[in-house]
Design a protein around this motif. Structure first.
Motif, mmCIF file in Angstrom:
data_model
loop_
_atom_site.group_PDB
_atom_site.id
_atom_site.type_symbol
_atom_site.label_atom_id
_atom_site.label_comp_id
_atom_site.label_asym_id
_atom_site.label_seq_id
_atom_site.Cartn_x
_atom_site.Cartn_y
_atom_site.Cartn_z
ATOM 1 N N ASP A 1 0.842 -1.208 0.000
ATOM 2 C CA ASP A 1 0.000 0.000 0.000
ATOM 3 C C ASP A 1 0.869 1.247 0.000
ATOM 4 O OD1 ASP A 1 -2.269 -1.418 -0.024
ATOM 5 O OD2 ASP A 1 -2.563 -1.420 2.134
ATOM 6 N N GLN A 2 1.898 1.227 0.852
ATOM 7 C CA GLN A 2 2.775 2.396 0.934
ATOM 8 C C GLN A 2 3.538 2.595 -0.371
ATOM 9 O OE1 GLN A 2 2.952 4.681 3.081
ATOM 10 N NE2 GLN A 2 4.861 5.712 2.557
ATOM 11 N N PHE A 3 3.935 1.484 -0.981
ATOM 12 C CA PHE A 3 4.644 1.574 -2.265
ATOM 13 C C PHE A 3 3.756 2.233 -3.315
ATOM 14 C CE2 PHE A 3 5.657 -0.351 -6.403
ATOM 15 C CZ PHE A 3 6.965 0.056 -6.526
ATOM 16 N N ARG A 4 2.487 1.786 -3.381
ATOM 17 C CA ARG A 4 1.580 2.350 -4.384
ATOM 18 C C ARG A 4 1.270 3.809 -4.085
ATOM 19 N NH1 ARG A 4 -1.595 -2.545 -3.433
ATOM 20 N NH2 ARG A 4 -0.780 -4.105 -4.859
ATOM 21 N N ARG A 5 1.170 4.131 -2.796
ATOM 22 C CA ARG A 5 0.801 5.492 -2.405
ATOM 23 C C ARG A 5 1.910 6.481 -2.741
ATOM 24 N NH1 ARG A 5 -0.081 4.693 3.217
ATOM 25 N NH2 ARG A 5 -1.786 3.305 2.725
ATOM 26 N N THR A 6 3.149 6.030 -2.687
ATOM 27 C CA THR A 6 4.264 6.956 -2.898
ATOM 28 C C THR A 6 4.760 6.955 -4.339
ATOM 29 O OG1 THR A 6 5.712 5.234 -2.065
ATOM 30 C CG2 THR A 6 5.081 6.956 -0.541
ATOM 31 N N ARG A 7 4.009 6.321 -5.269
ATOM 32 C CA ARG A 7 4.386 6.457 -6.673
ATOM 33 C C ARG A 7 4.146 7.897 -7.124
ATOM 34 N NH1 ARG A 7 7.994 3.766 -7.316
ATOM 35 N NH2 ARG A 7 7.778 3.816 -5.089
ATOM 36 N N TYR A 8 3.040 8.467 -6.648
ATOM 37 C CA TYR A 8 2.679 9.829 -7.026
ATOM 38 C C TYR A 8 2.424 10.636 -5.766
ATOM 39 C CZ TYR A 8 2.086 7.840 -11.645
ATOM 40 O OH TYR A 8 2.320 7.210 -12.837
ATOM 41 N N TYR A 9 2.632 11.919 -5.840
ATOM 42 C CA TYR A 9 2.453 12.794 -4.684
ATOM 43 C C TYR A 9 0.999 12.798 -4.243
ATOM 44 C CZ TYR A 9 2.483 16.965 -1.805
ATOM 45 O OH TYR A 9 2.363 17.835 -0.777
ATOM 46 N N GLU A 10 0.801 12.630 -2.947
ATOM 47 C CA GLU A 10 -0.539 12.643 -2.387
ATOM 48 C C GLU A 10 -0.763 14.029 -1.796
ATOM 49 O OE1 GLU A 10 -1.006 9.896 0.771
ATOM 50 O OE2 GLU A 10 -3.067 9.413 0.244
ATOM 51 N N LYS A 11 -1.713 14.764 -2.334
ATOM 52 C CA LYS A 11 -1.907 16.138 -1.870
ATOM 53 C C LYS A 11 -2.423 16.137 -0.438
ATOM 54 C CE LYS A 11 -2.697 18.313 -6.281
ATOM 55 N NZ LYS A 11 -3.652 18.911 -7.182
ATOM 56 N N PRO A 12 -2.135 17.210 0.325
ATOM 57 C CA PRO A 12 -2.533 17.221 1.736
ATOM 58 C C PRO A 12 -4.013 16.955 1.961
ATOM 59 C CG PRO A 12 -1.037 19.003 1.320
ATOM 60 C CD PRO A 12 -1.280 18.351 0.006
ATOM 61 N N PHE A 13 -4.867 17.452 1.056
ATOM 62 C CA PHE A 13 -6.299 17.194 1.262
ATOM 63 C C PHE A 13 -6.615 15.712 1.079
ATOM 64 C CE2 PHE A 13 -6.845 17.170 -3.318
ATOM 65 C CZ PHE A 13 -7.999 16.448 -3.528
ATOM 66 N N GLN A 14 -5.851 15.064 0.200
ATOM 67 C CA GLN A 14 -6.061 13.628 0.011
ATOM 68 C C GLN A 14 -5.577 12.841 1.219
ATOM 69 O OE1 GLN A 14 -3.850 13.680 -3.618
ATOM 70 N NE2 GLN A 14 -5.651 13.214 -4.863
ATOM 71 N N VAL A 15 -4.453 13.321 1.811
ATOM 72 C CA VAL A 15 -3.935 12.651 3.017
ATOM 73 C C VAL A 15 -4.968 12.752 4.127
ATOM 74 C CG1 VAL A 15 -2.136 12.659 4.757
ATOM 75 C CG2 VAL A 15 -1.565 13.114 2.384
ATOM 76 N N ARG A 16 -5.516 13.978 4.316
ATOM 77 C CA ARG A 16 -6.509 14.174 5.381
ATOM 78 C C ARG A 16 -7.709 13.265 5.171
ATOM 79 N NH1 ARG A 16 -5.406 19.726 4.904
ATOM 80 N NH2 ARG A 16 -7.176 19.962 3.510
ATOM 81 N N ARG A 17 -8.190 13.254 3.925
ATOM 82 C CA ARG A 17 -9.373 12.430 3.639
ATOM 83 C C ARG A 17 -9.094 10.958 3.918
ATOM 84 N NH1 ARG A 17 -12.672 13.710 -1.736
ATOM 85 N NH2 ARG A 17 -13.330 11.616 -1.232
#
Lengths: 196, 87
Positions: free
Chosen positions: B36-52
């Motif tokens: 999951d972490q590998f897939r999540r860090t392929r592309y930048y996750e915007k702060p609003f997406q992190v919060r959600r």
């Protein structure tokens, strides 16, 4: 009038079958695209078994020798200690698979990729291409007398499982499978998201 | 995370059953959220997406915890051997 009565009776069913009503074409396009993407089959990443839940398979006695312990590096496989076995590195990405064979120090001896194998463009990123690549590499390795290897997989992609399977199909003896996918919990900022 | 190669994240193949070994490895890595972490860090996750995402995970874990408790409550048994014939 008739249509309206039908619509009132089955409002949800009809709405789900037809395109959403949008006044602007661009919004309708976005909705259509989302529906299309949601209906696509899930992409194969070679991670079969990732979501499955094993209730007691990891506790039973047959898993005793499944994992590494302190004596493992000295353990003999075909007369060679584990830490001196040749390594087969498999680098998987969504668009390609690169299989390379190195000795225990990491010196590369032979390398094959789906591109070298003759698959071009989108066909490189398929499980069939990965399997063919792995088979051709291991056939060359067996000619040189390398038969027992440990496998090191890196990355996610359709070739992940099939490359390992291809090595075995060509007659390689796989001792262990290691995952070395680079994962960080505080990485540098990745590239911006793709727009679909 | 730096680990010693061929010690960490390694599974032995038993009886030439490569698929089974792969599945065990994939299951462990999936469960530890490494994929999951590998897939999540392929592309930048915007702060609003992190919060959600974090809020959603919080809600989900609260729900799961409560649901587990409810299931345990319904499945509770007062016998010496709770599930006869299942051992």
């Amino acid at each position: 009038m008739l249509l309206r009565s039908v619509l009132n009776r089955f409002p949800t069913q009809i709405c789900s079958k037809t395109r959403q009503f949008q006044t602007t074409a661009s919004l309708a396009k976005v909705e259509d695209r989302k529906q299309m993407l949601a209906s696509l089959p899930e992409k194969d990443e070679g991670t079969a078994g990732e979501k499955s839940i094993g209730i007691d398979s990891l506790v039973s006695s047959r898993t005793k020798n499944l994992f590494v312990d302190a004596d493992t590096p000295k353990k003999l496989f075909n007369g060679v200690p584990f830490c001196e076995l040749p390594i087969c590195n498999i680098r998987v990405s969504p668009n390609n698979t690169i299989v390379s064979l190195s000795d225990h120090k990491g010196l590369i001896q032979m390398i094959r990729s789906c591109g070298i194998e003759g698959f071009k463009n989108a066909r490189k990123g398929t499980n069939i291409a990965a399997q063919a690549t792995a088979i051709s590499l291991s056939q060359k390795a067996i000619e040189r007398g390398i038969k027992t290897v440990r496998v090191n997989v890196r990355g996610l992609g359709p070739g992940r499982m099939s490359a390992i399977k291809g090595l075995q199909m060509a007659g390689m003896n796989i001792v262990s499978i290691t995952d070395s996918t680079p994962v960080s919990w505080n990485p540098p900022r990745p590239r911006k998201q793709r727009r679909l | 995370m730096k680990h010693i190669k061929f010690i960490a994240r390694t599974v032995f193949v038993q009886n030439n059953n490569v698929e089974e070994a792969c599945r065990v490895l994939n299951r462990i890595l999936g469960k530890e959220e490494i994929f999951d972490q590998f897939r999540r860090t392929r592309y930048y996750e915007k702060p609003f997406q992190v919060r959600r995402r974090v809020n959603f995970e919080k809600c989900k874990s609260i729900y799961n915890e409560d649901m587990d408790r409810k299931i345990q409550f319904i499945l509770r048994k007062n016998r010496v051997e709770p599930f006869p014939g299942c051992n």
